[in-house]
Scaffold this motif. Structure first.
Motif, PDB file in Angstrom:
ATOM      1  N   LEU A   1       0.630  -1.196   0.187  1.00  0.00           N
ATOM      2  CA  LEU A   1      -0.389  -0.438   0.399  1.00  0.00           C
ATOM      3  C   LEU A   1       0.787   1.075   0.610  1.00  0.00           C
ATOM      4  O   LEU A   1       2.021   1.180   0.633  1.00  0.00           O
ATOM      5  CB  LEU A   1      -1.074   0.459   1.226  1.00  0.00           C
ATOM      6  N   SER A   2       0.065   2.289  -0.600  1.00  0.00           N
ATOM      7  CA  SER A   2       0.940   4.087   0.088  1.00  0.00           C
ATOM      8  C   SER A   2       1.245   3.971   0.956  1.00  0.00           C
ATOM      9  O   SER A   2       0.989   5.333   0.925  1.00  0.00           O
ATOM     10  CB  SER A   2       0.147   4.482  -1.100  1.00  0.00           C
ATOM     11  N   ALA A   3       0.848   3.257   1.876  1.00  0.00           N
ATOM     12  CA  ALA A   3       0.940   4.518   3.618  1.00  0.00           C
ATOM     13  C   ALA A   3       1.524   2.892   4.296  1.00  0.00           C
ATOM     14  O   ALA A   3       1.263   1.934   3.847  1.00  0.00           O
ATOM     15  CB  ALA A   3      -0.998   4.621   4.279  1.00  0.00           C
ATOM     16  N   SER A   4       2.030   3.764   6.249  1.00  0.00           N
ATOM     17  CA  SER A   4       2.843   2.329   6.472  1.00  0.00           C
ATOM     18  C   SER A   4       1.510   2.276   7.398  1.00  0.00           C
ATOM     19  O   SER A   4       1.255   3.014   7.305  1.00  0.00           O
ATOM     20  CB  SER A   4       4.018   3.693   7.264  1.00  0.00           C
ATOM     21  N   TYR A   5       2.151   1.798   8.231  1.00  0.00           N
ATOM     22  CA  TYR A   5       0.890   1.210   9.324  1.00  0.00           C
ATOM     23  C   TYR A   5       0.968   2.398  10.118  1.00  0.00           C
ATOM     24  O   TYR A   5       0.135   2.563  10.839  1.00  0.00           O
ATOM     25  CB  TYR A   5       1.789  -0.323   9.334  1.00  0.00           C
ATOM     26  N   ALA A   6       1.698   3.111  10.770  1.00  0.00           N
ATOM     27  CA  ALA A   6       2.019   4.000  11.566  1.00  0.00           C
ATOM     28  C   ALA A   6       0.320   5.637  10.846  1.00  0.00           C
ATOM     29  O   ALA A   6       0.512   5.547  11.686  1.00  0.00           O
ATOM     30  CB  ALA A   6       3.684   4.766  11.819  1.00  0.00           C
ATOM     31  N   GLU A   7       1.316   5.443   9.959  1.00  0.00           N
ATOM     32  CA  GLU A   7      -0.056   6.165   9.132  1.00  0.00           C
ATOM     33  C   GLU A   7      -1.098   6.151   9.262  1.00  0.00           C
ATOM     34  O   GLU A   7      -2.237   6.647   9.463  1.00  0.00           O
ATOM     35  CB  GLU A   7       1.013   6.649   7.319  1.00  0.00           C
ATOM     36  N   LEU A   8      -1.471   4.988   9.025  1.00  0.00           N
ATOM     37  CA  LEU A   8      -2.915   4.614   9.093  1.00  0.00           C
ATOM     38  C   LEU A   8      -3.217   4.296  10.732  1.00  0.00           C
ATOM     39  O   LEU A   8      -5.051   4.183  11.068  1.00  0.00           O
ATOM     40  CB  LEU A   8      -3.237   3.132   8.632  1.00  0.00           C
TER      41      LEU A   8
ATOM     42  N   GLU B   1      -5.000  10.451  21.451  1.00  0.00           N
ATOM     43  CA  GLU B   1      -4.779   9.923  23.252  1.00  0.00           C
ATOM     44  C   GLU B   1      -4.290   8.523  23.233  1.00  0.00           C
ATOM     45  O   GLU B   1      -3.320   8.175  24.367  1.00  0.00           O
ATOM     46  CB  GLU B   1      -5.977  10.235  23.990  1.00  0.00           C
ATOM     47  N   TRP B   2      -4.591   7.285  21.758  1.00  0.00           N
ATOM     48  CA  TRP B   2      -3.896   5.762  22.560  1.00  0.00           C
ATOM     49  C   TRP B   2      -2.594   6.282  21.693  1.00  0.00           C
ATOM     50  O   TRP B   2      -1.824   5.507  21.620  1.00  0.00           O
ATOM     51  CB  TRP B   2      -4.943   4.837  22.183  1.00  0.00           C
ATOM     52  N   TRP B   3      -2.026   7.361  20.736  1.00  0.00           N
ATOM     53  CA  TRP B   3      -1.188   6.649  20.138  1.00  0.00           C
ATOM     54  C   TRP B   3       0.214   7.669  20.364  1.00  0.00           C
ATOM     55  O   TRP B   3       1.394   7.829  19.444  1.00  0.00           O
ATOM     56  CB  TRP B   3      -0.859   6.337  18.436  1.00  0.00           C
ATOM     57  N   GLN B   4       0.297   9.501  20.911  1.00  0.00           N
ATOM     58  CA  GLN B   4       0.571  10.270  20.595  1.00  0.00           C
ATOM     59  C   GLN B   4       1.840  11.118  21.513  1.00  0.00           C
ATOM     60  O   GLN B   4       2.650  11.707  21.049  1.00  0.00           O
ATOM     61  CB  GLN B   4      -0.456  11.820  20.347  1.00  0.00           C
ATOM     62  N   ALA B   5       1.797   9.909  22.371  1.00  0.00           N
ATOM     63  CA  ALA B   5       2.595  11.158  23.991  1.00  0.00           C
ATOM     64  C   ALA B   5       3.928  10.119  23.295  1.00  0.00           C
ATOM     65  O   ALA B   5       5.008   9.465  22.247  1.00  0.00           O
ATOM     66  CB  ALA B   5       2.730   9.994  24.993  1.00  0.00           C
TER      67      ALA B   5
ATOM     68  N   PHE C   1       9.133   1.367  24.783  1.00  0.00           N
ATOM     69  CA  PHE C   1       8.439   1.494  23.671  1.00  0.00           C
ATOM     70  C   PHE C   1       8.354   2.333  23.813  1.00  0.00           C
ATOM     71  O   PHE C   1       7.449   3.225  24.707  1.00  0.00           O
ATOM     72  CB  PHE C   1       7.181  -0.057  23.855  1.00  0.00           C
ATOM     73  N   SER C   2       7.678   3.312  22.323  1.00  0.00           N
ATOM     74  CA  SER C   2       6.216   4.078  22.593  1.00  0.00           C
ATOM     75  C   SER C   2       5.241   4.246  22.994  1.00  0.00           C
ATOM     76  O   SER C   2       5.262   2.427  22.694  1.00  0.00           O
ATOM     77  CB  SER C   2       6.350   4.742  21.013  1.00  0.00           C
ATOM     78  N   GLN C   3       4.488   4.493  23.102  1.00  0.00           N
ATOM     79  CA  GLN C   3       2.883   4.423  23.460  1.00  0.00           C
ATOM     80  C   GLN C   3       2.377   3.443  22.729  1.00  0.00           C
ATOM     81  O   GLN C   3       1.605   2.583  22.271  1.00  0.00           O
ATOM     82  CB  GLN C   3       2.002   5.792  24.304  1.00  0.00           C
ATOM     83  N   MET C   4       2.264   4.649  21.177  1.00  0.00           N
ATOM     84  CA  MET C   4       2.213   3.482  19.264  1.00  0.00           C
ATOM     85  C   MET C   4       2.671   2.183  19.955  1.00  0.00           C
ATOM     86  O   MET C   4       1.316   1.179  19.312  1.00  0.00           O
ATOM     87  CB  MET C   4       2.068   4.217  18.592  1.00  0.00           C
ATOM     88  N   GLU C   5       3.763   1.623  19.856  1.00  0.00           N
ATOM     89  CA  GLU C   5       4.497   0.630  20.245  1.00  0.00           C
ATOM     90  C   GLU C   5       3.459  -0.553  21.090  1.00  0.00           C
ATOM     91  O   GLU C   5       3.350  -1.546  21.157  1.00  0.00           O
ATOM     92  CB  GLU C   5       5.439   0.101  19.943  1.00  0.00           C
ATOM     93  N   TYR C   6       3.475   0.101  22.292  1.00  0.00           N
ATOM     94  CA  TYR C   6       2.317  -0.392  23.548  1.00  0.00           C
ATOM     95  C   TYR C   6       1.719  -0.902  22.951  1.00  0.00           C
ATOM     96  O   TYR C   6       0.928  -1.638  23.466  1.00  0.00           O
ATOM     97  CB  TYR C   6       2.859   0.150  24.762  1.00  0.00           C
ATOM     98  N   ASN C   7       0.442   0.286  22.607  1.00  0.00           N
ATOM     99  CA  ASN C   7      -0.864  -0.095  22.246  1.00  0.00           C
ATOM    100  C   ASN C   7      -1.333  -0.847  21.227  1.00  0.00           C
ATOM    101  O   ASN C   7      -2.131  -0.664  20.605  1.00  0.00           O
ATOM    102  CB  ASN C   7      -1.310   1.398  22.626  1.00  0.00           C
TER     103      ASN C   7
END
Length: 646
Positions: free
Chosen positions: A325-332, A340-344, A372-378
């Motif tokens: 796809l033209s997007a990464s998983y982080a972008e999706l 609030e579940w990924w930005q810290a 881990f980052s918040q996005m990784e942990y969640n």
């Protein structure tokens, strides 16, 4: 025989020919459809169309998901992406690619890992009757073949406790993720559970047959033993049972707060997060979900697979004919979920005992770090909810039978109509007592919320679960087991159940009980039952006709489980039932049309050779053989072959 009638009529001076007419008239009344259907009037109504049932959805979804359509995009990518597996080739869809199930037939045998002792402790069987890497044949089925197919007490011609299931990954230990690599850094280890051919490791196989994910959104709990809870805790499949499960919410970009969550009507999310960590299915042993997040969040979605430009969900992001796809998983993730579940910016350290703590900044740059980052942990939260929202679109509700119940009287044959009426009959079929409602299962959200337990023949058990005597209970107690926290999986065992009709406590049965499946697309999803032991629909009907495979069913403590009724349906009745079951096939599923279209996928399909010899491939494991399933768009494509179809 009719002398009382005759004497009365003669006293009335009615001619004898009229007496005969009167007798015929009485017979016609007695045998009229009204009289013949007196029992039918007491039968449950025909199951309605599935379109009458709303698709269950979490009540607090908006707290987590800001863009539902983007979450579906993310979920479909995650479900089909081969990068999820530690080996870089095993996706969720690897075991659910054909009508939501798995029709592969080579290296699909587990020898019986779920067997237990009488005290419930594990006693796995590592002895193969059929052998790893075997190419199955129709002549291998049914796995228990009786000398008299209508007598469950007759001696077996063939009897195996092997399970036909789905191959997953090789035996390996997780070390770390690799930068920009779909393959984890692992240590391959010798298989100690029998998955070897001449001391060469082959792919391991799950201990239960793979159920279809299509229409699974209607189930209150998922997995055959019900361990995927209705409430999703954001971390694993145990819901409120796990007192330590927690995610992290950002109060601001620099402030994190540990939080326990429960998301209702989310058993598919609970289901989705289990296989990626299972060392038989998709994962090296000891891998964590934050590590999967670290691996994927910098990766291009579906980087190793082509996505059709007319994909019903992913078309906007397809790079056809290039991969991914033209997007990464982080972008999706950012597009789909509330910030609030990924930005810290703060990080979360996972301690040796499994607890976590917040740390101010990144202290370790290596990919084996447990910070881990918040996005990784969640990431398990995102993975579970997004995959659920995608699977919730996989609803097969446009079968000929659904159209028949919507008023199209020409949609199914007269034989199929007789079949559904036998299915609901309380004197013959009684199938509807377990395959309830429009969903055709008592395990549905609507049925379980109405009543989580049932009482039958003086025994109490979980609604939507049954032991129908496929195998002895000790070979797989399923719902009769406990969760990791020591609590019974069975609701009936965990709660006070109603008294029996005699106002005495009902004995509770749960050992060997499995979730009752829905029946739509059943003609496409062989092999059948939790052990995959039957390959033909007609053999399924034979099994129900004789009331199971065994004359007596018991729990581990020796108490007797009431078996299925012995029906002895005639061959013509079986013809009618089979005709009706075929009307439950949704042609969109058969033809892989939207919403059942999909990206390209490569499926491991056993290894060169057979159960006696194979070839060595990478890292000393058996060489893989793959099947390519090309990408299809919303218009679908050629139907895939069914199990053992030539």
């Amino acid at each position: 025989r009719f002398s009382p009638f005759k004497s009365v009529i003669l006293s009335m001076n009615i001619p004898i020919f009229s007496i005969r007419t009167f007798i015929v008239f009485i017979c016609i009344i007695l045998l009229s459809p009204v009289s013949m259907n007196a029992q039918a009037d007491e039968d449950p109504a025909r199951p309605p169309s599935l379109k009458t049932i709303p698709v269950p959805e979490p009540s607090n979804l908006e707290r987590f998901v800001k863009n539902k359509q983007m979450a579906i995009v993310l979920g479909k990518a995650l479900f089909w992406d081969m990068q999820i597996g530690s080996d870089g080739v095993t996706a969720c869809a690897t075991c659910h690619f054909n009508a939501g199930a798995d029709n592969r037939s080579k290296n699909q045998i587990n020898p019986g890992f779920s067997r237990v002792h009488t005290d419930g402790s594990p006693a796995p069987d590592h002895h193969f009757d059929f052998g790893p890497n075997r190419q199955l044949a129709m002549s291998d089925f049914p796995l228990r073949e009786l000398s008299n197919p209508l007598d469950r007490a007759s001696s077996p011609i063939r009897d195996s406790n092997d399970v036909v299931s789905s191959q997953g990954v090789f035996s390996m230990l997780f070390k770390s993720v690799k930068p920009r690599s779909p393959v984890d850094h692992v240590e391959f280890i010798d298989s100690d559970d029998g998955f070897q051919v001449n001391q060469i490791n082959v792919r391991r196989v799950e201990p239960r047959n793979t159920p279809s994910v299509i229409n699974a959104v209607f189930n209150f709990r998922n997995f055959l033993d019900g361990r995927a809870q209705n409430e999703f805790n954001g971390i694993n499949n145990w819901g409120a049972r796990d007192p330590n499960a927690h995610v992290y919410r950002a109060l601001s970009a620099t402030r994190l707060q540990r939080e326990q969550i429960l998301i209702d009507n989310a058993s598919l999310a609970s289901t989705a997060v289990a296989p990626p960590l299972n060392p038989l299915e998709m994962s090296a042993a000891n891998r964590s979900f934050p590590a999967i997040g670290r691996k994927l969040l910098t990766a291009r979605a579906l980087a190793r697979q082509k996505v059709h430009p007319r994909d019903s969900v992913l078309n906007e992001y397809s790079r056809w004919p290039q991969h991914g796809l033209s997007a990464s998983y982080a972008e999706l993730v950012r597009a789909a979920f509330q910030p609030e579940w990924w930005q810290a910016s703060k990080r979360i350290r996972v301690l040796d005992d499994g607890n976590t703590q917040i740390v101010d900044e990144k202290r370790h740059s290596n990919h084996a770090s447990r910070e881990f980052s918040q996005m990784e942990y969640n990431f398990s939260l995102f993975f579970g909810l997004a995959t659920q929202l995608y699977m919730a679109t996989l609803v097969a509700d446009d079968t000929p039978y659904d159209r028949f119940m919507e008023g199209d009287n020409t949609a199914i044959s007269a034989a199929a109509i007789r079949g559904v009426d036998l299915f609901r009959s309380q004197t013959r079929g009684r199938c509807i007592n377990c395959h309830e409602g429009a969903e055709l299962t008592g395990a549905s959200v609507t049925r379980v919320k109405a009543s989580p337990t049932r009482i039958r023949d003086g025994q109490a058990f979980d609604r939507g679960y049954n032991n129908i005597g496929i195998r002895p209970s000790a070979e797989d107690i399923a719902l009769g087991g406990n969760d990791p926290f020591g609590q019974p999986l069975s609701y009936a065992r965990a709660m006070a159940v109603p008294n029996c009709p005699n106002n005495e406590p009902c004995p509770i049965v749960a050992d060997g009980f499995f979730k009752v499946p829905g029946l739509r697309n059943v003609a496409l999803t062989a092999p059948y039952f939790h052990n995959g032991g039957v390959a033909k629909l007609r053999d399924v009907l034979d099994l129900y006709s004789r009331g199971g495979n065994f004359a007596e069913l018991t729990q581990l403590d020796g108490s007797v489980i009431m078996p299925l009724n012995v029906l002895f349906n005639s061959e013509s009745e079986k013809d009618d039932l089979e005709a009706w079951l075929h009307t439950l096939t949704d042609d969109r599923v058969r033809n892989r049309q939207a919403p059942f279209d999909h990206p390209q996928i490569f499926l491991p399909n056993g290894h060169p050779g057979d159960e006696t010899q194979t070839s060595i491939g990478l890292f000393g494991n058996a060489a893989d053989r793959f099947i390519e399933i090309p990408a299809v768009g919303r218009e679908g494509g050629k139907p895939l072959k069914r199990f053992l179809e030539e």
